[in-house]
Design a protein around this motif. Structure first.
Motif, short mmCIF file in Angstrom:
data_model
loop_
_atom_site.label_atom_id
_atom_site.label_comp_id
_atom_site.label_asym_id
_atom_site.label_seq_id
_atom_site.Cartn_x
_atom_site.Cartn_y
_atom_site.Cartn_z
N PRO A 63 0.84 -1.19 0.00
CA PRO A 63 0.00 0.00 0.00
C PRO A 63 0.88 1.25 0.00
N PRO A 64 0.35 2.36 -0.45
CA PRO A 64 1.15 3.59 -0.53
C PRO A 64 1.27 4.30 0.82
N TYR A 65 1.09 3.58 1.92
CA TYR A 65 1.14 4.18 3.25
C TYR A 65 1.45 3.08 4.26
N SER A 66 1.72 3.51 5.49
CA SER A 66 1.92 2.58 6.60
C SER A 66 0.74 2.68 7.54
N THR A 67 0.55 1.65 8.37
CA THR A 67 -0.56 1.67 9.32
C THR A 67 -0.06 1.31 10.72
N LEU A 96 5.23 9.25 17.26
CA LEU A 96 5.15 10.19 16.13
C LEU A 96 4.83 9.44 14.84
N PHE A 97 3.93 10.02 14.03
CA PHE A 97 3.54 9.45 12.75
C PHE A 97 3.89 10.45 11.66
N TYR A 98 4.80 10.07 10.78
CA TYR A 98 5.27 10.95 9.71
C TYR A 98 4.22 11.03 8.60
N ASN A 99 3.95 12.25 8.13
CA ASN A 99 2.94 12.51 7.09
C ASN A 99 1.62 11.81 7.41
N LEU A 100 1.00 12.21 8.49
CA LEU A 100 -0.26 11.63 8.95
C LEU A 100 -1.32 11.77 7.87
N GLY A 101 -1.90 10.63 7.50
CA GLY A 101 -2.91 10.63 6.43
C GLY A 101 -4.32 10.68 6.97
N TYR A 104 -3.24 5.84 9.65
CA TYR A 104 -2.60 5.73 8.34
C TYR A 104 -1.60 6.87 8.21
N TYR A 105 -0.35 6.53 7.91
CA TYR A 105 0.69 7.55 7.82
C TYR A 105 1.69 7.17 6.74
N ASN A 106 2.75 7.99 6.59
CA ASN A 106 3.72 7.85 5.49
C ASN A 106 3.06 8.01 4.13
N TYR A 107 2.13 8.94 4.03
CA TYR A 107 1.44 9.20 2.76
C TYR A 107 2.38 9.88 1.80
#
Length: 176
Positions: free
Chosen positions: A73-77, A96-101, A173-176
């Motif tokens: 997927p294009p993100y992490s969970t 911390l969640f980088y680029n929070l989606g 959902y993060y790392n967007y």
């Protein structure tokens, strides 16, 4: 009315019935010749290697790196389980969640819960407030201008009602 008139009506009704039956039979035959269900060509693979092997056996030009990008997927969970709180609680102890989606949560009760977002240095960026009912809620941070990309954020749940708030589960959902 005479007998001729009755015969004329009877004949007209008979013809109408024959035409209706013929049309009905034709529509049934047409439906029998059309597929009733949509069938998808789905192949279940037990592992990544099975998928690569299947693609290669079909003379596909797909490479391992292409397949990995298709599967990932294009993100992490980050998934969390049941939590109960009367005042507030941080997700994953202020992780911390980088680029929070976005965030999905399932509420058990009718308490209003605010979802507050802070950056890594503790600067408050805003909040989303859940409705006063038990249900699944999705908060799409990536669809708002609330959070600039390229930063890490932490999430805090605040009970804005009285008593105890209960979340059954959730996904960040993060790392967007």
């Amino acid at each position: 009315m005479n007998k001729f008139h009755y015969l004329k009506i009877l004949f007209t009704i008979s013809i109408a019935c024959i035409i209706s039956l013929s049309t009905f039979q034709n529509s049934i035959l047409a439906e029998e010749n059309e597929p009733n269900d949509i069938v998808f060509d789905v192949i279940v693979h037990d592992s990544y290697e099975d998928l690569v092997e299947y693609r290669e056996s079909k003379n596909s030009t797909i490479t391992n790196t292409d397949t990995q990008s298709l599967l990932a997927p294009p993100y992490s969970t980050y998934e969390f389980g049941k939590t109960t709180f009367s005042n507030f609680v941080w997700v994953a102890n202020q992780r911390l969640f980088y680029n929070l989606g976005s965030l999905d949560i399932e509420k058990l009760d009718k308490n209003v819960v605010a979802v507050e977002v802070y950056d890594s240095s503790g600067v408050y960026y805003g909040k989303a407030v859940t409705p006063a009912r038990a249900n699944w809620i999705s908060i799409p941070f990536d669809e708002t201008d609330l959070l600039p990309s390229g930063k890490s954020y932490k999430i805090k749940f605040v009970n804005e009602g009285s008593g105890t708030a209960t979340l059954i589960q959730g996904v960040v959902y993060y790392n967007y």
